[in-house]
Write a protein that holds these residues in place. Structure first.
Motif, PDB file in Angstrom:
ATOM      1  N   PHE A 162       0.885  -1.246   0.030  1.00  0.00           N
ATOM      2  CA  PHE A 162      -0.007  -0.115  -0.007  1.00  0.00           C
ATOM      3  C   PHE A 162       0.928   1.367  -0.090  1.00  0.00           C
ATOM      4  O   PHE A 162       2.162   1.241   0.178  1.00  0.00           O
ATOM      5  CB  PHE A 162      -0.944   0.090   1.311  1.00  0.00           C
ATOM      6  N   ASP A 163       0.185   2.433  -0.304  1.00  0.00           N
ATOM      7  CA  ASP A 163       1.148   3.534  -0.210  1.00  0.00           C
ATOM      8  C   ASP A 163       1.184   4.133   1.140  1.00  0.00           C
ATOM      9  O   ASP A 163       2.099   5.027   1.518  1.00  0.00           O
ATOM     10  CB  ASP A 163       0.302   4.682  -0.998  1.00  0.00           C
ATOM     11  N   LEU A 164       0.349   3.531   2.149  1.00  0.00           N
ATOM     12  CA  LEU A 164       0.422   4.138   3.499  1.00  0.00           C
ATOM     13  C   LEU A 164       0.526   3.076   4.498  1.00  0.00           C
ATOM     14  O   LEU A 164       0.168   1.743   4.163  1.00  0.00           O
ATOM     15  CB  LEU A 164      -0.913   4.988   3.972  1.00  0.00           C
ATOM     16  N   LYS A 165       0.851   3.270   5.636  1.00  0.00           N
ATOM     17  CA  LYS A 165       0.947   2.140   6.537  1.00  0.00           C
ATOM     18  C   LYS A 165      -0.405   1.841   7.063  1.00  0.00           C
ATOM     19  O   LYS A 165      -1.092   3.089   7.099  1.00  0.00           O
ATOM     20  CB  LYS A 165       1.859   2.596   7.950  1.00  0.00           C
ATOM     21  N   ILE A 166      -0.612   0.852   7.770  1.00  0.00           N
ATOM     22  CA  ILE A 166      -1.914   0.434   8.139  1.00  0.00           C
ATOM     23  C   ILE A 166      -1.952  -0.396   9.184  1.00  0.00           C
ATOM     24  O   ILE A 166      -0.925  -1.490   9.301  1.00  0.00           O
ATOM     25  CB  ILE A 166      -2.809   0.074   6.920  1.00  0.00           C
ATOM     26  N   GLU A 167      -2.744  -0.192  10.241  1.00  0.00           N
ATOM     27  CA  GLU A 167      -2.956  -1.260  11.456  1.00  0.00           C
ATOM     28  C   GLU A 167      -3.475  -2.552  10.983  1.00  0.00           C
ATOM     29  O   GLU A 167      -4.290  -2.691  10.162  1.00  0.00           O
ATOM     30  CB  GLU A 167      -3.681  -0.616  12.447  1.00  0.00           C
ATOM     31  N   VAL A 203      -9.030  -7.315  -2.413  1.00  0.00           N
ATOM     32  CA  VAL A 203      -7.948  -6.492  -1.817  1.00  0.00           C
ATOM     33  C   VAL A 203      -7.924  -5.211  -2.387  1.00  0.00           C
ATOM     34  O   VAL A 203      -7.690  -4.211  -1.696  1.00  0.00           O
ATOM     35  CB  VAL A 203      -6.532  -7.493  -2.035  1.00  0.00           C
ATOM     36  N   PHE A 204      -8.153  -5.123  -3.702  1.00  0.00           N
ATOM     37  CA  PHE A 204      -8.392  -3.907  -4.409  1.00  0.00           C
ATOM     38  C   PHE A 204      -9.375  -3.207  -3.908  1.00  0.00           C
ATOM     39  O   PHE A 204      -9.201  -1.794  -3.407  1.00  0.00           O
ATOM     40  CB  PHE A 204      -8.184  -3.796  -5.941  1.00  0.00           C
ATOM     41  N   ASP A 205     -10.466  -3.648  -3.742  1.00  0.00           N
ATOM     42  CA  ASP A 205     -11.562  -2.873  -3.056  1.00  0.00           C
ATOM     43  C   ASP A 205     -11.444  -2.544  -1.587  1.00  0.00           C
ATOM     44  O   ASP A 205     -11.877  -1.390  -1.445  1.00  0.00           O
ATOM     45  CB  ASP A 205     -12.960  -3.860  -3.149  1.00  0.00           C
ATOM     46  N   LEU A 244      -6.838   3.877   0.391  1.00  0.00           N
ATOM     47  CA  LEU A 244      -5.290   3.472   0.051  1.00  0.00           C
ATOM     48  C   LEU A 244      -5.218   3.044  -1.404  1.00  0.00           C
ATOM     49  O   LEU A 244      -6.062   2.825  -2.236  1.00  0.00           O
ATOM     50  CB  LEU A 244      -4.924   2.205   0.856  1.00  0.00           C
ATOM     51  N   LYS A 245      -3.896   3.592  -1.851  1.00  0.00           N
ATOM     52  CA  LYS A 245      -3.383   3.161  -3.212  1.00  0.00           C
ATOM     53  C   LYS A 245      -2.695   1.814  -3.275  1.00  0.00           C
ATOM     54  O   LYS A 245      -1.982   1.640  -2.237  1.00  0.00           O
ATOM     55  CB  LYS A 245      -2.671   4.022  -3.740  1.00  0.00           C
ATOM     56  N   THR A 246      -3.082   0.957  -4.155  1.00  0.00           N
ATOM     57  CA  THR A 246      -2.396  -0.376  -4.240  1.00  0.00           C
ATOM     58  C   THR A 246      -1.050  -0.174  -5.210  1.00  0.00           C
ATOM     59  O   THR A 246      -1.316   0.083  -6.454  1.00  0.00           O
ATOM     60  CB  THR A 246      -3.254  -1.576  -4.721  1.00  0.00           C
TER      61      THR A 246
END
Length: 297
Positions: free
Chosen positions: A227-232, A267-269, A276-278
């Motif tokens: 992803f383009d950002l961190k995620i929990e 996962v894209f959805d 988020l961007k994949t």
């Protein structure tokens, strides 16, 4: 039933090499026999050939008991051991004729066997002049001479180059059309290419016995996504059919799903719905090697 092993155990002093092993193999099956070093593969193969006896349990080959009908059972077995014992100073044809005389097999079968295993160009040579691949063919020809119903091959492709591997693999598949083949190897690709069924042994115990197609069908679907950002992880856990999620590095996750459905669109959805961007997404299906590691570690 070509091979039947009933509750077999083998003790070497206090060490238990086999622990209540039971296996049944039908005629016409090509079965891959896998396990780490010291797992008990060679011990079981030696028991099946009558070379050693089990401490407990019964073994039948072609309905002959190895306890009471050992010679009859051995006559119906062709065996290629891991360290192929050959008389290097004998000519190929001479060596096979010698083996034919032991089995009281007509010498006319020698020429047929030489042709069957692809030894014709080398039949006039001494065995010591042959490459590793052709020596394996000589061992296989010797195992096939008396037309056995059961073929036991212990590491038959060890030390072969890629071309020789393909040749021996095709040869095993060909002879396996009308025989029962038990095929021990450490090369997982060989099992996937040749075998119908896989038996996995670890520490003297059978830990898996399944059709190869069934093993492949039950494999988890693994997706690696960046992803383009961190995620929990608590957000990742919301994805349906998710079996496990591991944060590989920074914004890269390895997601394991227990479903045959293609989870990439899901996962894209998920990424879109959470802003988020994949950046990258790849699938990594498990192979036999990873399953082997899972069951033996």
């Amino acid at each position: 039933m070509s091979i039947e092993v009933n509750a077999v155990s083998k003790l070497y002093n206090a060490q238990k090499a086999l622990d209540t092993v039971s296996v049944k193999i039908d005629k016409g099956e090509i079965v891959g026999f896998l396990g780490p070093n010291g797992a008990g593969k060679s011990t079981l193969m030696k028991i099946l050939t009558g070379y050693i006896s089990p401490s407990k349990g019964d073994v039948f080959v072609n309905n002959f008991s190895l306890k009471t009908q050992k010679i009859e059972a051995q006559k119906s077995i062709g065996y290629l051991p891991e360290h192929n014992p050959l008389y290097l100073d004998m000519y190929v044809k001479e060596y096979l004729q010698f083996n034919a005389s032991i089995y009281k097999t007509p010498k006319t079968e020698v020429a047929k066997c030489i042709e069957k295993v692809g030894l014709t160009p080398e039949a006039h040579k001494k065995i010591g002049q042959l490459s590793k691949g052709y020596r394996q063919r000589v061992g296989l020809a010797a195992a096939l001479l008396h037309n056995p119903e059961v073929l036991i091959l212990d590491e038959p492709t060890t030390g072969l180059d890629p071309n020789q591997l393909v040749e021996i693999r095709n040869l095993i598949k060909e002879v396996g059309k009308d025989k029962t083949v038990l095929f021990s190897t450490h090369i997982m690709q060989e099992v996937e290419a040749v075998c119908d069924r896989v038996i996995l042994i670890n520490k003297g115990v059978i830990v898996a016995d399944k059709k190869l197609a069934e093993l492949k069908g039950n494999q988890d679907q693994i997706i690696e996504v960046e992803f383009d950002l961190k995620i929990e992880k608590q957000f990742i856990d919301q994805i349906p059919h998710l079996k496990s999620a591991a944060n590989i590095y920074d914004t890269i996750w390895e997601l394991t799903f227990s479903t045959t459905k293609d989870m990439r669109p899901v996962v894209f959805d998920f990424a879109h719905d959470n802003g988020l961007k994949t950046l990258n997404l790849t699938t990594k299906n498990k192979n036999l090697e990873s399953l082997f590691r899972e069951l033996t570690t």
